[in-house]
Design an enzyme around this catalytic site. Structure first.
Site, PDB file in Angstrom:
ATOM      1  N   ASP A 172       0.857  -1.187   0.000  1.00 21.18           N
ATOM      2  CA  ASP A 172       0.000   0.000   0.000  1.00 21.18           C
ATOM      3  C   ASP A 172       0.896   1.242   0.000  1.00 21.18           C
ATOM      4  O   ASP A 172       1.868   1.296   0.753  1.00 21.18           O
ATOM      5  CB  ASP A 172      -0.874  -0.043   1.258  1.00 21.18           C
ATOM      6  CG  ASP A 172      -1.937   1.016   1.246  1.00 21.18           C
ATOM      7  OD1 ASP A 172      -3.068   0.703   0.847  1.00 21.18           O
ATOM      8  OD2 ASP A 172      -1.630   2.160   1.628  1.00 21.18           O
ATOM      9  N   ASN A 180      -2.559  12.657  -3.391  1.00 22.29           N
ATOM     10  CA  ASN A 180      -3.531  13.033  -4.421  1.00 22.29           C
ATOM     11  C   ASN A 180      -4.149  14.400  -4.151  1.00 22.29           C
ATOM     12  O   ASN A 180      -4.308  15.214  -5.063  1.00 22.29           O
ATOM     13  CB  ASN A 180      -4.654  11.994  -4.494  1.00 22.29           C
ATOM     14  CG  ASN A 180      -4.367  10.911  -5.514  1.00 22.29           C
ATOM     15  OD1 ASN A 180      -3.534  11.101  -6.411  1.00 22.29           O
ATOM     16  ND2 ASN A 180      -5.029   9.782  -5.384  1.00 22.29           N
ATOM     17  N   ASP A 189      -1.416   9.113 -10.243  1.00 22.71           N
ATOM     18  CA  ASP A 189      -1.336   7.975 -11.175  1.00 22.71           C
ATOM     19  C   ASP A 189       0.123   7.659 -11.523  1.00 22.71           C
ATOM     20  O   ASP A 189       0.499   6.492 -11.650  1.00 22.71           O
ATOM     21  CB  ASP A 189      -2.117   8.286 -12.460  1.00 22.71           C
ATOM     22  CG  ASP A 189      -3.626   8.270 -12.225  1.00 22.71           C
ATOM     23  OD1 ASP A 189      -4.058   7.861 -11.118  1.00 22.71           O
ATOM     24  OD2 ASP A 189      -4.370   8.667 -13.149  1.00 22.71           O
ATOM     25  N   GLU A 216      -4.361   2.297  -4.768  1.00 24.10           N
ATOM     26  CA  GLU A 216      -2.914   2.338  -4.531  1.00 24.10           C
ATOM     27  C   GLU A 216      -2.440   1.056  -3.860  1.00 24.10           C
ATOM     28  O   GLU A 216      -1.402   1.029  -3.221  1.00 24.10           O
ATOM     29  CB  GLU A 216      -2.562   3.571  -3.695  1.00 24.10           C
ATOM     30  CG  GLU A 216      -2.915   3.507  -2.208  1.00 24.10           C
ATOM     31  CD  GLU A 216      -4.383   3.799  -1.887  1.00 24.10           C
ATOM     32  OE1 GLU A 216      -5.242   3.697  -2.779  1.00 24.10           O
ATOM     33  OE2 GLU A 216      -4.657   4.103  -0.712  1.00 24.10           O
TER      34      GLU A 216
END
Ligand SMILES: [Mg+2]
Length: 308
Positions: A172, A180, A189, A216
């Site tokens: 993770d 983000n 991304d 993610e």
């Protein structure tokens, strides 16, 4: 040069089989079988793109064989064209109902045989390509969740059968939501892609499997390594991601990092995959709780391996 497709011709008459072969061998690699039993055996092992199957054969006939081919996982994707003679026109319907893609009639008319075969080879290739693409996460280029769902139980059963250790491992990206929110989704991304590329670089063996689990999160499955080896392999990945020196949001951390949790076990038949996936998930949770940018592992005896 493009690889030639392989075609299997199953016909009890070797004269008929050779005739078909001579029509098709310029464009395809042809294997012939003179009984249904040997045809079935070839179909299982031969990686064929098409089977041409004679309906009337002594012993197991074409229909029985067609049913068998459709039942078995390894052969059910291979299209089958039935070979009938003008006299057995009533069989054509039965064959098509059973799942044959087409039929050709004896005596052979070479241009028609070639045209029908070419059409079905093209369709097969197209389907195989779509199937491959449906297993890949388009953004990162690594296997996707669907591919993982199909692969994980096969790997688990293989490990149980071979009595080999299997490692299940969850990744993770740390504080990804903050990343983000700070830098926007396109930048996020790119981080996901960078982590996928880095991890893939350390999971290159045919016994390794790595996929994007969602968002993610990633998942890795390693066959044949003991807990210590798998743990060390994941530590390398964790360090390499940190060494990419992707600046994180100031309130989150200096660099983008990953937390990784895993478990290694030699599965017994009564063990369930999901139980061990939950353990891996629990290790990931511990890695987060203990400050992130860590690998935490559970051995077969449920002893924990921690970094530092
Ligand atoms: Mg025959």
């Amino acid at each position: 040069m493009e690889k030639r497709d392989k075609i299997l011709i199953i016909d009890d008459s070797s004269v008929q089989a050779d005739m078909l072969k001579s029509i098709l061998e310029k464009d395809y690699d042809i294997t012939t079988a003179n009984t249904a039993a040997s045809g079935l055996h070839q179909a299982r092992i031969g990686k064929f793109s098409l089977v041409l199957l004679d309906v009337i054969m002594p012993g197991m006939d074409g229909f029985d064989l067609l049913k068998k081919l459709q039942e078995e996982v390894v052969t059910q994707q291979i299209p089958v064209i039935l070979i009938t003679s003008l006299a057995d026109a009533e069989y054509e319907e039965r064959g098509l109902v059973l799942g044959a893609v087409d039929y050709i009639t004896k005596p052979y008319h070479a241009p028609i045989v070639r045209a029908r075969v070419n059409t079905h080879i093209k369709l097969y290739r197209y389907r195989a390509q779509v199937e491959r693409q449906s297993m890949i996460d388009p953004m990162t280029g690594v296997p996707n969740r669907r591919s993982y769902d199909i692969t994980c139980h096969d790997k688990w059963q293989e490990a149980a059968r071979m009595q080999q250790p299997i490692s299940l491992c969850m990744f993770d990206i740390d504080r990804f939501k903050t990343y983000n929110d700070t830098f926007g989704h396109p930048a996020g991304d790119q981080v996901i892609c960078a982590v996928a590329t880095t991890a893939t670089g350390f999971l290159r063996r045919s016994t390794d499997f790595f996929a994007r689990y969602g968002g993610e999160e990633f998942v890795a499955i390693i066959l044949g390594s003991d807990a210590k080896t798998a743990f060390n392999q994941m530590k390398k990945i964790r360090r390499e991601v940190e060494k990419l020196h992707i600046a994180h949001a100031p309130e989150a951390a200096q660099w983008v990092t990953v937390s990784i949790g895993g478990v290694t076990v030699v599965p017994r038949l009564e063990d369930s995959y999901d139980t061990y996936l939950k353990i891996a998930d629990g290790m990931l949770y511990d890695a987060k709780r203990m400050g992130r940018n860590k690998v935490i592992w559970s051995t077969d005896k449920l002893e924990q391996l921690n970094e530092d």
